[in-house]
Write a protein that holds these residues in place. Structure first.
Motif, mmCIF file in Angstrom:
data_model
loop_
_atom_site.group_PDB
_atom_site.id
_atom_site.type_symbol
_atom_site.label_atom_id
_atom_site.label_comp_id
_atom_site.label_asym_id
_atom_site.label_seq_id
_atom_site.Cartn_x
_atom_site.Cartn_y
_atom_site.Cartn_z
ATOM 1 N N UNK A 80 0.924 -1.243 -0.034
ATOM 2 C CA UNK A 80 0.008 -0.377 -0.095
ATOM 3 C C UNK A 80 0.873 1.305 -0.040
ATOM 4 N N UNK A 81 1.908 1.226 0.757
ATOM 5 C CA UNK A 81 2.910 2.465 0.545
ATOM 6 C C UNK A 81 3.370 2.580 -0.721
ATOM 7 N N UNK A 82 3.756 1.411 -1.309
ATOM 8 C CA UNK A 82 4.292 1.389 -2.651
ATOM 9 C C UNK A 82 3.136 1.983 -3.759
ATOM 10 N N UNK A 83 1.987 1.689 -3.417
ATOM 11 C CA UNK A 83 1.006 2.162 -4.383
ATOM 12 C C UNK A 83 0.791 3.575 -4.027
ATOM 13 N N UNK A 84 0.992 4.319 -3.097
ATOM 14 C CA UNK A 84 0.907 5.771 -2.908
ATOM 15 C C UNK A 84 1.946 6.256 -3.396
ATOM 16 N N UNK A 85 3.142 5.611 -3.509
ATOM 17 C CA UNK A 85 4.312 6.328 -4.251
ATOM 18 C C UNK A 85 4.182 6.205 -5.705
ATOM 19 N N UNK A 86 3.607 5.125 -6.070
ATOM 20 C CA UNK A 86 3.368 5.022 -7.481
ATOM 21 C C UNK A 86 2.204 5.970 -8.034
#
Length: 158
Positions: A7-13
């Motif tokens: 979910x953190x990676x999704x927000x960075x994406x």
């Protein structure tokens, strides 16, 4: 890799998409550095998950996507996130508006360091318009902070 880290990676994406999304030429100089703002939030909220390595890798992706000299965003993101993550306990105690002012200082450091590297590598000259993203980033910080905090609490990201 856990679901929470995903979910953190999704927000960075999503911030990468916002950074690369086309804007009218007249608005391009005012675009906040969404990626750095999101990385700063996560390094304040979860410094054990989002750190210098994450910032460096994300900067490398931005360098590749924008055609910038390889390593410029990586270095400036890593330096900015190092300062943010090393002072996260102090920064958490400030109000959201005080954090916005410090974010403006960190964004100014990022943009001036980036200018210096571009000047060294590409012989670019300084223009005051180069610092508009500092102002717009500081203005966006409170809303982005509240949005990402709600996101983090809703999905119980720890």
């Amino acid at each position: 890799m856990s679901k929470r880290y995903g979910l953190i990676i999704l927000s960075v994406f999503f911030s990468l998409v916002m950074a690369l999304m086309p804007l009218p030429i007249s608005m391009e100089t005012f675009r906040p550095d969404w990626v750095l703002l999101v990385l700063m939030y996560w390094s304040l909220a979860l410094p054990h998950r989002v750190n210098i390595g994450t910032a460096w890798l994300t900067g490398l992706i931005i360098d590749l996507a924008t055609g910038s000299p390889l390593g410029v965003h990586s270095l400036t993101y890593a330096v900015t996130i190092y300062i943010t993550a090393s002072n996260y306990q102090k920064l958490r105690n400030f109000s959201i508006w005080q954090q916005g002012l410090l974010v403006a200082v960190f964004l100014a450091l990022h943009h001036l360091l980036q200018f210096w590297l571009h000047h060294f590598l590409l012989d670019v000259y300084f223009s005051p318009q180069y610092l508009w993203p500092v102002l717009t980033g500081a203005i966006c910080w409170p809303w982005l902070f509240l949005l990402l905090r709600k996101y983090r609490r809703h999905f119980r990201i720890r």
